[in-house]
Design an enzyme around this catalytic site. Structure first.
Site, PDB file in Angstrom:
ATOM      1  N   PRO A 125       9.153 -11.834   9.546  1.00  0.00           N
ATOM      2  CA  PRO A 125       7.980 -11.764   8.664  1.00  0.00           C
ATOM      3  C   PRO A 125       8.259 -11.808   7.159  1.00  0.00           C
ATOM      4  O   PRO A 125       8.035 -10.840   6.435  1.00  0.00           O
ATOM      5  CB  PRO A 125       7.332 -10.447   9.075  1.00  0.00           C
ATOM      6  CG  PRO A 125       8.488  -9.599   9.503  1.00  0.00           C
ATOM      7  CD  PRO A 125       9.445 -10.541  10.158  1.00  0.00           C
ATOM      8  N   CYS A 126       8.685 -12.954   6.668  1.00  0.00           N
ATOM      9  CA  CYS A 126       8.935 -13.104   5.236  1.00  0.00           C
ATOM     10  C   CYS A 126       7.632 -13.005   4.428  1.00  0.00           C
ATOM     11  O   CYS A 126       7.671 -12.728   3.232  1.00  0.00           O
ATOM     12  CB  CYS A 126       9.668 -14.400   4.947  1.00  0.00           C
ATOM     13  SG  CYS A 126       8.863 -15.885   5.551  1.00  0.00           S
ATOM     14  N   HIS A 127       6.496 -13.187   5.090  1.00  0.00           N
ATOM     15  CA  HIS A 127       5.214 -13.082   4.392  1.00  0.00           C
ATOM     16  C   HIS A 127       4.908 -11.644   3.963  1.00  0.00           C
ATOM     17  O   HIS A 127       4.050 -11.427   3.125  1.00  0.00           O
ATOM     18  CB  HIS A 127       4.078 -13.624   5.272  1.00  0.00           C
ATOM     19  CG  HIS A 127       3.894 -12.889   6.559  1.00  0.00           C
ATOM     20  ND1 HIS A 127       4.670 -13.161   7.673  1.00  0.00           N
ATOM     21  CD2 HIS A 127       3.046 -11.891   6.919  1.00  0.00           C
ATOM     22  CE1 HIS A 127       4.284 -12.366   8.666  1.00  0.00           C
ATOM     23  NE2 HIS A 127       3.310 -11.592   8.226  1.00  0.00           N
TER      24      HIS A 127
END
Length: 161
Positions: A125-127
């Site tokens: 989850p880089c977001h």
């Protein structure tokens, strides 16, 4: 290598697998020219990945269990990506937080660069990484997608343990 395409509410994704693991999930800016109904879509690991993405977008999944293959990336990038996996659904961390978690508080910019090279869109989850001032910054898939994903997760936060 096997490849298929997945239509999400925020765009198409190209999913690549090798054997029994997902090599990459990359968002596309436009619909793929190839048919979405590829024979590879029946490969078990690709089916599982698409099922988990469906569950995520329906708000039924907060953690992915699909096996990931990390073929590329420096040791530093691998550390960053592992740290990203520990950011809880619906929560955010700053680039500084991630740098501190990997033991290098001065590597904020390098964390941002590694974040942008994450090969497993949504699954890693880089977001969930934002600026230290709580602003949405730096998302290779477009800030509108980052905002959509964070709002989506907040909507379902607490729906599942």
């Amino acid at each position: 290598m096997h490849k298929t395409y997945y239509k999400s509410p925020i765009g198409y994704a190209e999913i690549t697998a090798s054997g029994d693991a997902i090599v990459s999930v990359n968002v596309l800016d436009r619909a793929p020219k190839k048919s979405l109904q590829s024979a590879d879509a029946q490969v078990p690991i690709l089916k599982k990945c698409m099922q988990e993405l469906d569950e995520y977008f329906r708000g039924e999944r907060q953690h992915f269990s699909v096996k990931l293959e990390r073929q590329e990336g420096t040791d530093f990038q691998q550390k960053v990506w592992k740290a990203l996996e520990k950011i809880s659904f619906g929560k955010t961390s700053s680039y500084l937080d991630v740098a501190q978690k990997i033991g290098n508080a001065k590597a904020v910019r390098a964390v941002g660069a590694a974040n942008g090279k994450n090969p497993h869109w949504i699954i890693v989850p880089c977001h969930r990484v934002i600026g230290k001032n709580k602003k949405l910054v730096g998302y290779s898939s477009g800030l509108w997608r980052k905002e959509w994903l964070l709002d989506h997760e907040k909507k379902f936060l607490g729906a599942q343990a």
